[in-house]
Design a protein around this motif. Structure first.
Motif, short mmCIF file in Angstrom:
data_model
loop_
_atom_site.label_atom_id
_atom_site.label_comp_id
_atom_site.label_asym_id
_atom_site.label_seq_id
_atom_site.Cartn_x
_atom_site.Cartn_y
_atom_site.Cartn_z
N CYS A 115 69.24 29.93 13.90
CA CYS A 115 68.72 29.34 12.65
C CYS A 115 67.98 28.04 12.95
O CYS A 115 68.43 27.20 13.74
CB CYS A 115 69.88 29.09 11.69
N HIS A 117 67.73 25.64 11.04
CA HIS A 117 68.38 24.49 10.40
C HIS A 117 69.28 23.80 11.41
O HIS A 117 68.89 22.80 12.02
CB HIS A 117 69.17 24.94 9.16
N LEU A 118 70.46 24.35 11.66
CA LEU A 118 71.39 23.72 12.60
C LEU A 118 71.90 24.71 13.64
O LEU A 118 73.00 24.57 14.16
CB LEU A 118 72.56 23.09 11.84
N ALA A 119 71.08 25.71 13.92
CA ALA A 119 71.29 26.59 15.07
C ALA A 119 72.45 27.57 14.93
O ALA A 119 72.92 28.09 15.93
CB ALA A 119 71.44 25.79 16.35
N CYS A 120 72.88 27.85 13.72
CA CYS A 120 73.88 28.91 13.56
C CYS A 120 73.24 30.27 13.84
O CYS A 120 72.02 30.41 13.88
CB CYS A 120 74.44 28.91 12.13
N CYS A 136 71.57 33.38 7.23
CA CYS A 136 72.39 32.46 7.99
C CYS A 136 73.57 32.02 7.13
O CYS A 136 73.38 31.37 6.09
CB CYS A 136 71.59 31.23 8.42
N CYS A 138 75.89 29.85 7.50
CA CYS A 138 76.39 28.47 7.56
C CYS A 138 76.05 27.68 6.30
O CYS A 138 76.89 26.97 5.73
CB CYS A 138 75.83 27.78 8.79
N HIS A 139 74.78 27.79 5.85
CA HIS A 139 74.37 27.05 4.66
C HIS A 139 73.50 27.91 3.76
O HIS A 139 72.61 27.42 3.08
CB HIS A 139 73.63 25.77 5.06
N GLU A 140 73.73 29.22 3.81
CA GLU A 140 73.01 30.15 2.94
C GLU A 140 71.51 30.14 3.20
O GLU A 140 70.71 30.26 2.27
CB GLU A 140 73.28 29.84 1.46
N GLY A 141 71.12 30.01 4.41
CA GLY A 141 69.71 30.10 4.73
C GLY A 141 69.28 31.56 4.75
O GLY A 141 70.02 32.44 5.18
N PRO A 154 68.25 25.74 3.39
CA PRO A 154 67.74 24.53 4.02
C PRO A 154 66.93 24.69 5.31
O PRO A 154 66.39 23.68 5.79
CB PRO A 154 69.03 23.76 4.32
N PRO A 155 66.81 25.87 5.90
CA PRO A 155 66.05 25.91 7.16
C PRO A 155 64.64 25.36 6.98
O PRO A 155 63.95 25.71 6.02
CB PRO A 155 66.03 27.40 7.52
#
Ligand code: FES
Length: 232
Positions: A115, A117-120, A136, A138-141, A154-155
């Motif tokens: 991802c 965003h934060l690489a999930c 994704c 982690c944060h619903e990306g 958020p990505p």
């Protein structure tokens, strides 16, 4: 090799009838893909099937897909990928998570599964959206499975593309990577540099010499291609 709009086989097309592709398939089967020359033989078949028309980590912290200035070695992803299915693999390095996805219409796409965003880890969800989506947790990306563009969450950037090539025997190969948002043609031209003039000419890379070359125009190895304008 998406790239990617991976067109379905043209009606009446006989993907097994091309001698050059047969040769390519034989070379791959013989595990002779470790040399640059063999790689170029794959790319040289792209022009007839490449759709030139149309990579992921917290910024600057970690290695990103597509950062390499040279072509990665091709890698077999799977023997076959059915519509609606995906497969996880590692490319170009053994630490680089990636996904190959076959949509319901047969289109084939390859992406970094990291991802932006934060690489999930990004997952394929066939049951979401009109044709599935890349998700994704982690944060619903959410990313478009057809373009890699961010559609929700958020990505900050699209998923980097991975060029996939499907051979006549149905096997799927990863053959190149692009940076996030970088069209695959641009990625290939950048990585070809000045060292692969025939391939550069064939793809129409800026600055490529337009002299008569040995580039072939066979097309039975279908390659996914990122494109802004459609398939070629
Ligand atoms: Fe993927 Fe945050 S790490 S949305």
């Amino acid at each position: 090799m998406s790239v990617t709009e991976q067109p379905a086989p043209a009606p009446g097309q006989d993907p097994g009838g091309d001698a050059a592709a047969e040769q390519l398939r034989d070379r791959i089967s013989a595990d002779s893909l470790t040399t640059r020359r063999d790689y170029l033989r794959i790319v040289a078949t792209v022009s007839g099937g490449l759709a030139i028309g149309g990579v992921g980590v917290a910024a600057g912290i970690l290695h990103r897909h597509g950062d390499s200035e040279t072509l990665p070695a091709p890698k077999k992803v799977t023997d076959r990928l059915a519509p609606g299915q995906s497969i996880a693999f590692r490319y170009p390095g053994e630490e680089d998570r990636a996904l190959a996805v076959r949509l319901g219409d047969g289109s084939l796409f390859g992406y970094s599964a990291v991802c932006t965003h934060l690489a999930c880890a990004v997952l394929w969800r066939e049951d979401r959206g009109p044709e599935g989506e890349l998700y994704c947790p982690c944060h619903e990306g959410v990313f478009s499975a057809r373009t890699g563009e961010v559609t929700a969450g958020p990505p900050p950037r699209p998923l980097p593309r991975i060029l996939l090539t499907e051979l006549a025997d149905g096997s799927v190969w990863a053959t190149a990577t692009a940076r996030s948002g970088e069209p695959l043609k641009d990625a290939l031209c950048r990585q070809f540099g000045d060292s692969h003039p025939d391939a550069s000419r064939q793809l129409g890379c800026p600055g490529a010499a337009r002299t008569a070359g040995t580039a072939r125009t066979t097309g039975t190895a279908r390659t996914t291609g990122a494109t802004e304008s459609g398939r070629t």
